[in-house]
Design a protein around this motif. Structure first.
Motif, short mmCIF file in Angstrom:
data_model
loop_
_atom_site.label_atom_id
_atom_site.label_comp_id
_atom_site.label_asym_id
_atom_site.label_seq_id
_atom_site.Cartn_x
_atom_site.Cartn_y
_atom_site.Cartn_z
N HIS A 53 0.83 -1.20 0.00
CA HIS A 53 0.00 0.00 0.00
C HIS A 53 0.86 1.26 0.00
N LEU A 54 0.38 2.24 -0.72
CA LEU A 54 1.03 3.55 -0.78
C LEU A 54 -0.03 4.62 -0.60
N SER A 55 0.32 5.67 0.13
CA SER A 55 -0.58 6.81 0.29
C SER A 55 0.25 8.08 0.21
N LEU A 56 -0.02 8.88 -0.79
CA LEU A 56 0.75 10.11 -1.03
C LEU A 56 0.12 11.26 -0.28
N GLN A 57 0.86 11.81 0.69
CA GLN A 57 0.31 12.86 1.53
C GLN A 57 1.33 13.98 1.71
N GLY A 58 0.82 15.14 2.06
CA GLY A 58 1.70 16.26 2.37
C GLY A 58 1.63 17.36 1.32
N PRO A 59 2.27 18.48 1.60
CA PRO A 59 2.19 19.65 0.72
C PRO A 59 2.86 19.45 -0.63
N LYS A 60 3.73 18.45 -0.76
CA LYS A 60 4.41 18.25 -2.05
C LYS A 60 3.45 17.71 -3.11
N TYR A 61 2.29 17.20 -2.66
CA TYR A 61 1.29 16.70 -3.60
C TYR A 61 0.06 17.61 -3.50
N LYS A 62 0.14 18.72 -4.23
CA LYS A 62 -0.91 19.72 -4.13
C LYS A 62 -1.99 19.54 -5.19
N LYS A 63 -1.66 18.82 -6.27
CA LYS A 63 -2.61 18.65 -7.36
C LYS A 63 -2.86 17.17 -7.60
N ASP A 64 -4.09 16.87 -8.01
CA ASP A 64 -4.46 15.48 -8.25
C ASP A 64 -3.56 14.85 -9.32
N GLN A 65 -3.15 15.66 -10.33
CA GLN A 65 -2.35 15.11 -11.41
C GLN A 65 -1.00 14.60 -10.92
N GLN A 66 -0.54 15.11 -9.77
CA GLN A 66 0.72 14.63 -9.21
C GLN A 66 0.60 13.19 -8.72
N TYR A 67 -0.59 12.82 -8.25
CA TYR A 67 -0.82 11.43 -7.87
C TYR A 67 -0.67 10.52 -9.09
N VAL A 68 -1.31 10.92 -10.17
CA VAL A 68 -1.25 10.13 -11.41
C VAL A 68 0.18 9.98 -11.88
N GLU A 69 0.94 11.07 -11.86
CA GLU A 69 2.30 11.05 -12.35
C GLU A 69 3.20 10.16 -11.47
N PHE A 70 3.01 10.23 -10.16
CA PHE A 70 3.83 9.40 -9.26
C PHE A 70 3.61 7.91 -9.56
N PHE A 71 2.36 7.48 -9.62
CA PHE A 71 2.10 6.06 -9.84
C PHE A 71 2.51 5.63 -11.25
N ARG A 72 2.43 6.53 -12.23
CA ARG A 72 2.89 6.19 -13.59
C ARG A 72 4.39 5.93 -13.59
N GLN A 73 5.14 6.83 -12.94
CA GLN A 73 6.59 6.65 -12.89
C GLN A 73 6.97 5.40 -12.11
N LEU A 74 6.27 5.16 -11.00
CA LEU A 74 6.57 3.97 -10.21
C LEU A 74 6.32 2.70 -11.01
N ASN A 75 5.22 2.65 -11.75
CA ASN A 75 4.92 1.48 -12.57
C ASN A 75 6.03 1.25 -13.59
N GLU A 76 6.51 2.32 -14.23
CA GLU A 76 7.56 2.19 -15.25
C GLU A 76 8.85 1.67 -14.62
N ARG A 77 9.21 2.17 -13.44
CA ARG A 77 10.44 1.74 -12.80
C ARG A 77 10.36 0.27 -12.38
N LEU A 78 9.20 -0.12 -11.84
CA LEU A 78 9.05 -1.50 -11.39
C LEU A 78 9.02 -2.47 -12.57
N GLU A 79 8.35 -2.10 -13.64
CA GLU A 79 8.28 -2.98 -14.82
C GLU A 79 9.65 -3.21 -15.44
N ALA A 80 10.58 -2.26 -15.21
CA ALA A 80 11.93 -2.39 -15.76
C ALA A 80 12.79 -3.35 -14.95
N GLU A 81 12.34 -3.76 -13.77
CA GLU A 81 13.11 -4.67 -12.92
C GLU A 81 13.04 -6.09 -13.47
#
Length: 858
Positions: A507-535
């Motif tokens: 489980h992951l939960s993105l919290q705090g002032p660094k995530y001010k916009k909903d689109q930042q949630y989308v971008e974080f999980f997109r990048q994480l998926n790409e990094r994990l798929e490369a493993e």
């Protein structure tokens, strides 16, 4: 006394009676000398205590004199009493021990229900809760709360994920708990979002802050937001759900939707108000709310229960069933020991006859025999209590993760009282029949036959009845175990709709002032998926707000309305809703039935799309193929996100078990995270070619590469998740099986013991039969027939008992009827087969007797 005797003799001689006859009549009139002495002693002060000590000493000598009997009896009693005490320790800690709050019986839990929509348990709406609180005088105090997780950081330490609860100001008042340091919340603290103050648990204070006495007033970082600690709660207080940090609810009444049913609520009833009255009053208010807010409150009501009942609801039936099952084992053990005592008392007939001839009354003999029985049970009880400590630890290790109130399980005065009471009751149960038989002994016959008197009809009948009872109880217990085993096997055959093997979830939960916009949630999980798929070894990565089997802890429901229908609450169809990211369906190998999966083009700028499950397609669109291209509107506003537009159905996937393996197939709708970006938390699923557990370290590394302050939590393999979902049923099945096998073993031993003793007592009879021409096969049939007749009677009685008592475990069964004929027949045949073996062994010994030797013995 001698003078009185001689005076009476002289009187009768003067009346013309012969000297010998006069002495005989005088003895009859006065009674036995020793008997009269005993009666005089009983009048003396302190005699009862002295006699008790004497009986105990004699009983100990008799037990030491027969070590084989003593060891077998103590072992049988110790195991059964230990098992009973261990199960009772669980029942006591989970069900009986009151909650650690003042007047806990007045604290109630408030749940929502909507029978018309098929919803029996639900969270509640905060606005409804406010109406209930304001429109009645039922409650001394009320509180609403939500639960979640928070990232906690302080003094440069590594971020930690801790359970968090957002509560209204009355929360601690309802529970009657005060902090050991600082204060609780006041209305001025609840200033909306973000929160500014927090209260921490005693455990967190001790572990994270080193029990700092000056902690009140200090600031910590929670999800990158500063919070001032205003209080520390007492040790052990972690309600709800092992909460470590409490914050204010931060509810905004102006923006809060009435149908946002994500809240939990508790209340303390006023004095003089019972649960039924409160239920009636709140149901009346809900009927008014239905009329006033029909679109959001149609058919909604509440269900009230005490807080303790709510916490133990899921495990209560299993624990009570196990307590009953282990009680059966104890009764079977008592019957076994009673049969041993009956056999032992037969060898003590001469001793008892001599005691009676010397003046011991029937009550005196009865007391001595019961003293020995209770002494035996006391030794078994002490050994059982010691054994129960270990057994309790074993049971605790078997319980599934998240089992309620297990921290309350332990040895307390209730458990000690139970062990003492069970030991005393056991001693009376297995000792009363042998003691009564011994006290009814025919003294003259026993002395004439030199202590080798025949069985006697009463003693034989008692042993036969005990044996029948053993078999009946064993069959009842074995049938219960058989039903649970069948149920568990069928549960394991259930297809959850996905492949859990080789999948890691976290489980992951993105919290705090660094995530001010909903689109930042989308971008974080997109990048994480790409990094994990490369493993290396990673085959697919995805995420979901609602993972199957409620792994995320959320069960989000939304309505939907097919295109062409009015956008009204009456037209809304309830379904499980989830937002997914990445290659979610391939990661869990959820099959595609028709259409396609989500693709990169399904982004925020593209046409709005949705995927539904097969049940939804068949129920509302005819078939999976017909559903493709149709459109629907998701009809459930959440915190201002109201979808009034249509989404096109682009795919139909197979059904998955959302809540549990025992649940029926729900309607399910999926939308891509790119088109529903409000969600800051995800349950990740990663399919790996190798060992998924070994990938956890790589996952943490890749997450921290994107955000070094971001912890991951609830990391498990999905196989473990599936097994844990079967936890309570698995434990019930395992323990019932253990108890059933123990009952079967004890019954077999009991049958063998009774028949072996019968053969020993009938040695002369068997010798005579063989001397008169009986063949070995005749003797074999004679003994086997006698034992199997008793066993069959026990089986018939057990079938009747099992038919009635298996209804108790009906709610623990899955796709198996409580009267399943296959189980009843199979268990009956098993018990008959075991009984036949137990009868055959002593029968074979009887058939091999040498008639000359058998007759010479008597």
């Amino acid at each position: 006394m001698a003078q009185a005797f001689e005076f009476l003799v002289e009187t009768k001689i003067r009346d013309g009676t012969s000297t010998s006859e006069a002495r005989r009549l005088a003895a009859i009139e006065l009674g036995g000398v020793e008997q009269l002495k005993e009666e005089i002693r009983e009048v003396r002060a302190g005699y009862n205590l002295e006699a008790l000590f004497r009986d105990v000493r004699f009983g100990l000598r008799m037990l030491l004199k027969t070590p084989g009997f003593t060891v077998v009896a103590v072992a049988t009693l110790g195991l059964s009493i230990g098992a009973n005490t261990a199960i009772f320790s669980l029942v006591n800690g989970v069900l009986l021990r009151p909650l650690p709050f003042p007047d806990a019986e007045r604290i109630i839990y408030i749940e929502g229900k909507n029978p018309a929509a098929g919803i029996s348990q639900s969270n509640i709406s905060f606005l409804d809760f406010t109406d209930w609180s304001q429109q009645t005088d039922l409650f001394a105090s009320t509180a609403a709360y939500w639960t979640g997780e928070a990232h906690l950081g302080a003094d440069g330490a590594e971020p930690e994920r801790v359970p968090r609860a957002g509560v209204t100001t009355g929360f601690f008042s309802v529970l009657g708990v005060q902090p050991v340091l600082g204060r609780t919340f006041v209305p001025e603290d609840d200033k909306g979002w973000p929160q500014t103050v927090a209260i921490i648990s005693h455990g967190l204070w001790k572990r994270r802050f080193g029990s700092d006495p000056a902690i009140v007033g200090k600031q910590v970082q929670m999800s990158s937001m500063p919070l001032t600690i205003i209080g520390v709660m007492p040790p052990g207080f972690e309600y709800p759900e092992q909460t470590q940090i409490w914050v204010t609810s931060a509810v905004n009444l102006r923006d809060e939707p009435r149908d946002n049913r994500v809240w939990s609520a508790i209340a303390r009833l006023n004095a003089g108000i019972d649960l039924k009255q409160a239920q009636t009053r709140l149901s009346a208010i809900n009927a008014q709310l239905d009329k006033q807010f029909h679109e959001t409150n149609k058919d909604w009501d509440v269900f009230l229960s005490t807080l303790q009942e709510r916490l133990v609801r899921e495990v209560k039936p299993s624990l009570l069933a196990l307590l009953g099952a282990v009680g059966f084992v104890l009764l079977i053990a008592c019957a076994n020991v009673a049969n041993l005592l009956l056999a032992r008392s037969a060898t003590r007939q001469k001793e008892i006859a001599i005691r009676a001839a010397m003046g011991a009354s029937r009550s005196r003999v009865l007391r001595q025999m019961l003293t020995e029985s209770i002494l035996l049970s006391a030794i078994g009880g002490v050994s059982g209590l010691v054994l129960s400590i270990w057994l309790t630890d074993v049971l605790m290790a078997m319980l599934p993760e998240g089992a309620p109130r297990i921290e309350q399980v332990g040895i307390d005065y209730r458990v000690l009282t139970f062990a003492l009471g069970v030991s005393a009751l056991t001693g009376i149960l297995f000792g009363i029949v042998p003691a009564l038989q011994a006290s009814k002994l025919d003294v003259t016959s026993a002395l004439k036959e030199g202590g080798r008197s025949g069985e006697g009809h009463r003693r034989t009948s008692a042993r036969s009845l005990l044996l029948i009872g053993e078999v009946a109880l064993s069959l009842t217990l074995l049938v219960g175990a058989g039903l649970l085993i069948q149920s568990f096997l069928r549960l394991q055959e259930v297809r959850p709709g996905f492949n859990a093997h080789n999948v890691l979830t976290a489980h992951l939960s993105l919290q705090g002032p660094k995530y001010k916009k909903d689109q930042q949630y989308v971008e974080f999980f997109r990048q994480l998926n790409e990094r994990l798929e490369a493993e290396p070894g990673v085959q697919a990565v995805g995420g979901s707000v609602n993972l199957p089997l409620e792994v995320t802890g959320y069960a989000i429901g939304r309505g939907f309305i097919p295109e062409g229908r009015p956008l009204t609450v009456e037209e809304s169809k309830e379904a499980m809703f989830t937002t997914i990211t990445g290659d979610y369906f391939r990661a869990l190998q959820i099959p595609l039935v028709s259409g396609r999966f989500f693709e990169p083009r399904d982004n925020a700028d593209g046409p709005k799309v949705v995927i539904i499950n097969e049940t939804t397609a068949k129920r509302h669109f005819g078939s999976p193929t017909a559903a493709i291209g149709k459109r629907l509107s998701i009809w459930a506003p959440f915190r201002g996100h109201n979808e009034t537009f249509m989404r096109e159905i682009v795919g139909v996937v197979g059904d998955t078990k959302t809540g549990s393996l025992t649940g029926e197939g729900d309607m399910q709708i999926y939308v891509p995270h790119t088109q529903d970006s409000q969600w800051n938390f995800m349950g990740l699923v990663i399919r790996i070619a190798g060992d998924p557990a070994a990938f956890a370290r790589t996952l943490r590394r890749e997450v921290q590469a994107l955000d070094q302050d971001q912890p991951i939590y609830n990391v498990h393999t999905y196989d473990d998740v599936v097994m844990n979902s079967l936890g309570t049923r698995r434990v019930s099945m395992q323990l019932f099986t253990v108890f059933g096998c123990a009952a079967l073993f004890l019954s077999a031993v009991g049958i063998y013991g009774v028949m072996a003793y019968s053969v020993t007592q009938r040695t002369q009879e068997i010798g005579i039969r063989m001397a008169l021409g009986a063949q070995k096969s005749d003797i074999l049939r004679l003994v086997v027939r006698q034992g199997m007749t008793l066993a069959l009677i026990g089986v018939i009685a057990g079938l009747a008992g099992a038919f009635a008592l298996t209804r108790v475990i009906a709610n623990l069964l899955f796709r198996v009827g409580a009267s399943d004929p296959l189980t009843f027949i199979a268990i009956s045949l098993l018990l008959i087969f075991v009984s036949l073996i137990a009868c055959y062994l002593p029968a074979r010994r009887a058939a091999r007797l040498n008639p000359t030797v058998a007759l010479a013995e008597n």
